[in-house]
Design a protein around this motif. Structure first.
Motif, mmCIF file in Angstrom:
data_model
loop_
_atom_site.group_PDB
_atom_site.id
_atom_site.type_symbol
_atom_site.label_atom_id
_atom_site.label_comp_id
_atom_site.label_asym_id
_atom_site.label_seq_id
_atom_site.Cartn_x
_atom_site.Cartn_y
_atom_site.Cartn_z
ATOM 1 N N TRP A 1 27.043 36.747 45.672
ATOM 2 C CA TRP A 1 28.011 37.358 46.587
ATOM 3 C C TRP A 1 28.354 36.369 47.707
ATOM 4 C CZ3 TRP A 1 26.479 41.175 50.907
ATOM 5 C CH2 TRP A 1 27.606 41.869 51.397
ATOM 6 N N SER A 2 29.531 36.516 48.264
ATOM 7 C CA SER A 2 29.958 35.579 49.301
ATOM 8 C C SER A 2 29.088 35.667 50.552
ATOM 9 C CB SER A 2 31.426 35.844 49.670
ATOM 10 O OG SER A 2 31.582 37.164 50.178
ATOM 11 N N ARG A 3 28.392 36.790 50.764
ATOM 12 C CA ARG A 3 27.526 36.928 51.943
ATOM 13 C C ARG A 3 26.045 36.883 51.542
ATOM 14 N NH1 ARG A 3 30.029 38.128 56.454
ATOM 15 N NH2 ARG A 3 28.062 38.787 57.399
ATOM 16 N N LYS A 4 25.730 36.089 50.532
ATOM 17 C CA LYS A 4 24.369 36.094 50.001
ATOM 18 C C LYS A 4 23.324 35.681 51.041
ATOM 19 C CE LYS A 4 24.629 31.399 48.070
ATOM 20 N NZ LYS A 4 24.534 30.614 46.823
ATOM 21 N N GLU A 5 23.737 34.955 52.077
ATOM 22 C CA GLU A 5 22.756 34.564 53.105
ATOM 23 C C GLU A 5 22.284 35.756 53.926
ATOM 24 O OE1 GLU A 5 26.891 33.912 54.900
ATOM 25 O OE2 GLU A 5 25.869 33.660 52.955
ATOM 26 N N ARG B 1 36.560 44.449 45.185
ATOM 27 C CA ARG B 1 37.431 43.521 45.933
ATOM 28 C C ARG B 1 36.633 42.401 46.591
ATOM 29 N NH1 ARG B 1 42.865 45.637 47.020
ATOM 30 N NH2 ARG B 1 42.977 44.151 48.727
ATOM 31 N N THR B 2 35.428 42.731 47.085
ATOM 32 C CA THR B 2 34.615 41.689 47.732
ATOM 33 C C THR B 2 33.661 41.020 46.754
ATOM 34 O OG1 THR B 2 32.814 43.185 48.355
ATOM 35 C CG2 THR B 2 34.684 43.010 49.867
ATOM 36 N N GLY B 3 33.462 41.626 45.570
ATOM 37 C CA GLY B 3 32.517 41.073 44.613
ATOM 38 C C GLY B 3 31.092 41.538 44.845
ATOM 39 N N ASN C 1 32.254 39.853 38.860
ATOM 40 C CA ASN C 1 33.458 39.119 39.245
ATOM 41 C C ASN C 1 34.264 39.933 40.242
ATOM 42 O OD1 ASN C 1 33.413 36.740 37.294
ATOM 43 N ND2 ASN C 1 33.286 38.463 35.871
ATOM 44 N N ALA C 2 34.710 39.312 41.308
ATOM 45 C CA ALA C 2 35.536 39.997 42.301
ATOM 46 C C ALA C 2 36.943 40.217 41.746
ATOM 47 C CB ALA C 2 35.602 39.191 43.591
ATOM 48 N N ASP C 3 37.598 41.258 42.226
ATOM 49 C CA ASP C 3 38.974 41.566 41.822
ATOM 50 C C ASP C 3 39.782 41.860 43.082
ATOM 51 O OD1 ASP C 3 41.335 42.312 40.690
ATOM 52 O OD2 ASP C 3 40.544 44.000 39.541
#
Length: 708
Positions: A41-45, A144-146, A151-153
């Motif tokens: 995920w884009s916020r995995k941190e 939308r955010t994944g 997979n994000a959409d």
């Protein structure tokens, strides 16, 4: 939606930080899969797996407890055993977590101990202000955010709310295969705190969601469910697939109205009145979702079918009739244009049958559509072909000219392999064209679009109608209140027929000329006033179906017959109900009836007062031709209700009979709705028959039940 609740639900769908309590290293475990997806995920941190036995998982540092993280978290995903959930929830509360998602099972669905645990976590959350989804739920996905998806959409606009975890996944997978782009998905589980209704209300305000698909089994708070639907459906479509529709039967009750109001019928009437689109199964739900994603709403019910093979075009025309759409002949101007270029052996009727030669000439489809979309009398368009890639190219070249009007495509597997057909369908859906596997499925999807478009127009009309109404007349409430209070004071469950007639009159429901007589002499005076012939009925709070016990005499023509009738209806019922209290007789004028209708009300435990209208007399239970709406309802809804019975042609006047005054029928329906809303003590009302005479419509037989 109340801002605090919206904020806490939004934390579940759009958290900036997540803890997964009970993160497992075992592949295949739900918590393991969740961490694996969150690690991409884009916020995995800001993802924190909680497991005291692990150092790291999928490259993410693991923590022994949520308190060890040192950051205030937006969301905690609880995936431990049921017995450990209360302690985990307490840790979340202490750490200041505002929202939780409880995946764990073993609660009310698992027996007495599970019910105790569920009450405990609900108590803990309620006392702290924490809101949670679950337990026993698959959880949520934000496409939308994944978050929690592979997979994000970013284009996703359709949301799913489901009471089944398995069907959540199935709807998502099947929908994605067909080309639906999803925004958010939620599996509700036991709904011991946040409910499906809360999620629907949230998604109604969510700017990323344009359509809501629902699978549900139970309703919960029926009145709030309808309120939320009425709030959301004018803004975005809500598609509902209801499970368990056939398990509920009709309730056994004294009145015809209650017996006819089965739970499934009430549910369907209530949600349709509230603007939701009902789907019968998974395929229909996916088809409807596809239609609402890719097609504009139609401005009418007329469908134009353009086909290569002739048979499927006929099937499409038949489906139009089945689903209350029209497949009208092409107008002269458009037909003349078509005849200039279609082959001599083709047909410019509707369906426009270009014959199978068109498979080699897909440009014919394009030229035909260019003509038809300019015809204002045509509202929806279905293209049927056995052609593959050539047709796709033509559609994609021209779709921008057509997509202001709803159009769909059906590719038949006649000249191509299943793989080629699948590739063609995918090529179209990826470019925003709705593809259906049969003509019937496409026409059914059109019918859902049309149904929703009609609802939006009706909603606008109702708003205009409501804006014209004045202050309510409180006099009926006061008069009726006295009648109901007297019946309750007398210890009655059923109002007498005289009391029922008085109650109807107070609400503007026309009643047959009548009177109550305690003695034969009083009966003579009433007879002189209203005239012969008469119907004479026993008046007793203990007898509901008077005819069954000999408590009714009809066509009483003079004083002598009245004397005999009086003796019969006051004496014969005692042979069947020895303890019945006989208060006298109810006398009514015998109007010449042309045919019989019925109207009534039942107070449903979920949805409140349900008003019904339909055929009456002995046909009511045999034909079951009734329609239902929830109260309150507008005059427009009442008129629509009256016109939707199958026998509505009777109301237009047949065999020399004058048309029935629909305005008067609407006032009867509205009177019943007002009575139900004003007096919660009234649980059932039955007017059968509602006699249609040359002088108007009259309530002839009345039953009103109060209390349980």
């Amino acid at each position: 939606m109340e801002p605090v609740l919206y904020h806490k639900i939004d934390k579940i769908f759009n958290p900036k930080s997540i803890a997964v309590i009970g993160a497992s290293s075992r592949r295949g475990q739900f918590s393991n899969t969740s961490v694996r997806r969150l690690a991409r995920w884009s916020r995995k941190e800001h993802v924190y797996p909680i497991n005291p036995s692990l150092e790291e998982l999928y490259g993410l540092k693991c923590y022994k407890s949520i308190g060890e993280i040192g950051e205030k978290l937006d969301l905690a995903y609880i995936c431990v055993g049921a017995a450990q959930v209360p302690a985990a929830l307490e840790e979340c509360i202490e750490a200041g977590v505002e929202s939780c998602l409880i995946h764990s099972s073993g609660f009310s669905e698992a027996g007495e101990e599970g019910r105790r645990l569920e009450k405990e976590i609900t108590r803990l959350a309620g006392a702290s202000g924490v809101r949670f989804l679950g337990p026993n739920c698959l959880g949520i996905y934000n496409h939308r955010t994944g978050m929690l998806v592979d997979n994000a959409d970013p284009k996703g606009g359709t949301a799913i709310v489901s009471s089944s975890g398995a069907l959540t996944v199935l709807i998502t997978k099947r929908g994605m295969e067909r080309g639906i782009h999803f925004s958010k998905t939620a599996s509700c589980g036991n709904q011991s705190d946040l409910s499906a209704i809360d999620l629907i209300e949230y998604l109604g305000e969510d700017p990323e969601t344009t359509c809501i698909m629902i699978y549900m089994e139970g309703v919960g708070d029926g009145r709030r469910f309808l309120q939320v639907l009425r709030k959301v459906t004018p803004v975005k479509p809500v598609l509902i697939w209801k499970g368990g529709r056939t398990s509920a039967g009709s309730r056994a009750a004294a009145s015809h109205s209650a017996a006819l109001a089965g739970d499934t019928q009430i549910f369907e009437a209530a949600v349709r009145q509230s603007g939701a689109v009902l789907c019968s199964d998974l395929d229909e739900l996916i088809d409807a979702g596809l239609a609402f994603q890719y097609m504009a709403l139609p401005r009418g019910k007329n469908v134009a079918v353009v086909t290569g093979p002739g048979g499927p075009g006929v099937a499409a025309a038949d489906a139009c009739d089945d689903f209350l759409l029209a497949c009208p002949p092409i107008g002269k101007a458009s037909k003349d244009c078509l005849l200039e270029f279609i082959p001599d052996f083709a047909s410019a009727a509707n369906p426009v049958d270009l014959t199978t030669v068109s498979a080699a000439e897909p440009q014919l489809f394009s030229k035909t559509m260019d003509v038809l979309v300019k015809d204002s009398q045509l509202h929806m368009f279905l293209l049927i072909s056995s052609e593959a890639q050539n047709l796709v190219d033509v559609i994609l070249e021209n779709k921008n000219k057509w997509e202001g009007r709803p159009f769909a495509v059906n590719i038949l597997n006649l000249m191509a392999s299943p793989q080629e057909c699948a590739a063609v369908s995918k090529g179209l859906t990826e470019k925003g064209v709705a593809v259906f596997s049969s003509p019937r499925q496409a026409i059914k999807a059109f019918s859902h679009l049309s149904e929703y478009a009609v609802y939006l127009q009706k909603t606008a009309d109702i708003e205009a109608e409501c804006g014209e109404t004045g202050e309510p007349d409180l006099r009926p409430v006061e008069e009726a209140g006295k009648i109901v209070a007297q019946a309750k004071a007398d210890g009655r469950i059923m109002l007498t027929e005289q009391q029922s007639m008085e109650l109807f009159a107070a609400y503007g429901i026309p009643v047959i000329p009548h009177g109550l007589a305690g003695t034969y002499e009083e009966g003579l005076q009433i007879a002189e006033k209203i005239g012969y012939p008469l119907a004479v009925k026993v008046s007793s709070p203990d007898i509901v179906h008077k005819t069954d016990v000999g408590g009714v005499c009809l066509n009483v023509r003079d004083a002598q017959e009245l004397k005999s009738a009086f003796a019969q209806v006051t004496g014969r019922p005692l042979e069947f109900v020895p303890d019945a209290r006989i208060e006298g007789v109810h006398l009514e004028s015998m109007a010449k009836t042309q045919f019989e209708l019925s109207a009534g009300m039942v107070r449903d435990p979920q949805f409140g007062p349900i008003v019904m209208f339909g055929l009456g007399g002995i046909l009511i239970e045999a034909l079951r031709d009734v329609t239902m709406r929830t109260a309150p309802l507008s005059k427009g809804e009442a008129l629509e209700m009256i016109g939707s019975i199958r026998a509505s042609s009777l109301l237009e006047g047949v065999r020399g009979m004058a048309p029935v005054d629909k305005e008067q029928l609407a006032q009867i329906v509205l009177g019943l709705a007002a009575m139900a809303l004003d007096h919660r003590e009234i649980s059932e009302v039955d007017i059968n028959p509602l006699a249609v005479t040359e002088q108007g419509v009259w309530a002839v037989d009345a039953r009103i039940k109060i209390g349980e």
